[in-house]
Write a protein that holds these residues in place. Structure first.
Motif, PDB file in Angstrom:
ATOM      1  N   PHE A 135      42.928  37.971  27.123  1.00 11.63           N
ATOM      2  CA  PHE A 135      42.364  37.508  28.440  1.00 11.63           C
ATOM      3  C   PHE A 135      42.687  35.986  28.552  1.00 11.63           C
ATOM      4  CE2 PHE A 135      39.627  41.235  28.545  1.00 11.63           C
ATOM      5  CZ  PHE A 135      40.107  41.763  29.770  1.00 11.63           C
TER       6      PHE A 135
ATOM      7  N   ASP B  75      34.969  44.940  28.956  1.00 12.74           N
ATOM      8  CA  ASP B  75      36.561  44.483  28.906  1.00 12.74           C
ATOM      9  C   ASP B  75      37.285  45.413  30.078  1.00 12.74           C
ATOM     10  OD1 ASP B  75      36.579  42.635  26.766  1.00 12.74           O
ATOM     11  OD2 ASP B  75      37.823  43.968  25.601  1.00 12.74           O
TER      12      ASP B  75
ATOM     13  N   ARG C 227      35.715  46.230  32.869  1.00 12.62           N
ATOM     14  CA  ARG C 227      35.434  45.603  34.277  1.00 12.62           C
ATOM     15  C   ARG C 227      35.935  44.279  34.349  1.00 12.62           C
ATOM     16  NH1 ARG C 227      30.394  47.575  32.658  1.00 12.62           N
ATOM     17  NH2 ARG C 227      29.693  45.507  31.686  1.00 12.62           N
ATOM     18  N   ARG C 228      36.161  43.417  33.429  1.00 13.81           N
ATOM     19  CA  ARG C 228      37.036  42.304  33.272  1.00 13.81           C
ATOM     20  C   ARG C 228      38.362  42.289  33.774  1.00 13.81           C
ATOM     21  NH1 ARG C 228      37.284  37.598  28.584  1.00 13.81           N
ATOM     22  NH2 ARG C 228      38.228  36.107  29.765  1.00 13.81           N
TER      23      ARG C 228
ATOM     24  N   THR D 121      38.594  43.145  37.541  1.00 12.12           N
ATOM     25  CA  THR D 121      38.541  41.984  38.303  1.00 12.12           C
ATOM     26  C   THR D 121      39.743  41.097  38.330  1.00 12.12           C
ATOM     27  OG1 THR D 121      35.889  42.019  37.887  1.00 12.12           O
ATOM     28  CG2 THR D 121      37.152  39.826  38.472  1.00 12.12           C
TER      29      THR D 121
END
Length: 308
Positions: free
Chosen positions: A163, A290, A292-293, A296
């Motif tokens: 990320f 992770d 969900r991230r 997004t």
């Protein structure tokens, strides 16, 4: 679990159904188109190269003279191409039964950046498919027979979501590929959860083809001479044909027993080859935070928001 030795002969009649297959002109994509068309589906070859698509359709019609095939241009590495494809589809208004997200590249020796500023493997293998799915979702025919099939890889087992540098500016070819395929698997699992939460009966079912002898490996060059030699030996010893590698895709797309949110691949040793079966999802691919991230970040990157 699927029946032992599920083959293309077990595909239910697909008359009246429409499938879109990305990366449809070679390898497992081509084999999936061949089988779906043979079962009666109308299949859209969504691909970059019109000439290759025309040659693929001609070859399929030599096997299935009455095959209902069409070509629509699509480059999953380009957001403008993805949006143009989806807009043309919206105008036509045809319902979709199967979306097979197969287009992919692997192990580019040098980092390449797309027109949108994305690392090319992540864009081609994942972000373009994320955006395409969101834009096409309103066109799906309601019901559990409608399937979205993201093609992941056993490479997810060693993948991580970086990320802090998803676009791999500190480039490593194989790590970038593994990340893109981990993202595809996590997307498929999260997508099915979100579809259910939204009350949709459409199912998302990620898959992988095991170790399959296709051009994606020949095109990749991000490996040392020793790695390339090892890879060739591995594929020679364990690899299977593209037709066999396509079976998990076809099972997920058509089998009534295929489970939404399941993950299918070959049932043999190391899941390298074999017949369609439920596959192992490594624990890091089920990390809900992770997932969900990633969703997004993908929405923000592509500008496509759906099922939020």
């Amino acid at each position: 679990m699927p029946e032992r030795r599920w083959t293309t002969a077990d595909i239910p009649a697909q008359d009246g159904r429409l499938a879109i297959v990305t990366g449809a002109t070679s390898g497992i994509g081509y084999e999936a188109v061949l089988a779906l068309a043979g079962a009666g589906a109308r299949v859209v070859l969504a691909a970059r190269d019109a000439g290759r698509a025309q040659r693929a359709m001609a070859a399929i019609r030599r096997v299935h003279p009455g095959a209902a095939l069409e070509f629509q241009p699509l480059d999953t590495a380009s957001m403008s191409s993805v949006r143009a494809f989806a807009e043309a589809w919206r105008v036509e208004g045809r319902p979709i039964d199967i979306l097979l997200l197969n287009a992919g590249i692997a192990w580019l020796p040098q980092r390449q950046e797309t027109e949108d500023g994305f690392e090319r493997q992540l864009a081609t293998n994942y972000l373009g498919h994320f955006a395409l799915t969101g834009l096409l979702l309103p066109s799906f025919r309601p019901g559990p027979a409608s399937r979205i099939v993201p093609v992941a890889s056993i490479a997810h087992q060693r993948g991580t979501l970086n990320f802090d540098d998803l676009q791999f500016r500190a480039y490593a070819a194989r790590s970038a590929y593994r990340q893109s395929k981990l993202a595809m698997l996590m997307f498929g699992l999260e997508l099915d959860w979100r579809l259910r939460a939204a009350g949709s009966e459409v199912r998302a079912i990620p898959v992988h083809p095991g170790i399959t002898r296709t051009a994606i490996i020949r095109r990749g060059g991000g490996a040392s001479p020793v790695q390339r030699l090892t890879g060739r030996l591995l594929f020679a010893l364990l690899g299977q044909s593209a037709a066999r590698g396509a079976l998990p895709l076809l099972y997920a797309a058509t089998a009534p027993k295929a489970e939404g949110g399941g993950y299918y691949g070959p049932d043999g040793i190391w899941e390298a080859r074999g017949w369609p079966a439920l596959s192992q999802v490594f624990p890091h691919a089920r990390d809900e935070a992770d997932a969900r991230r990633l969703w997004t970040v993908s929405e923000a990157s592509t500008g496509v928001d759906f099922l939020t």
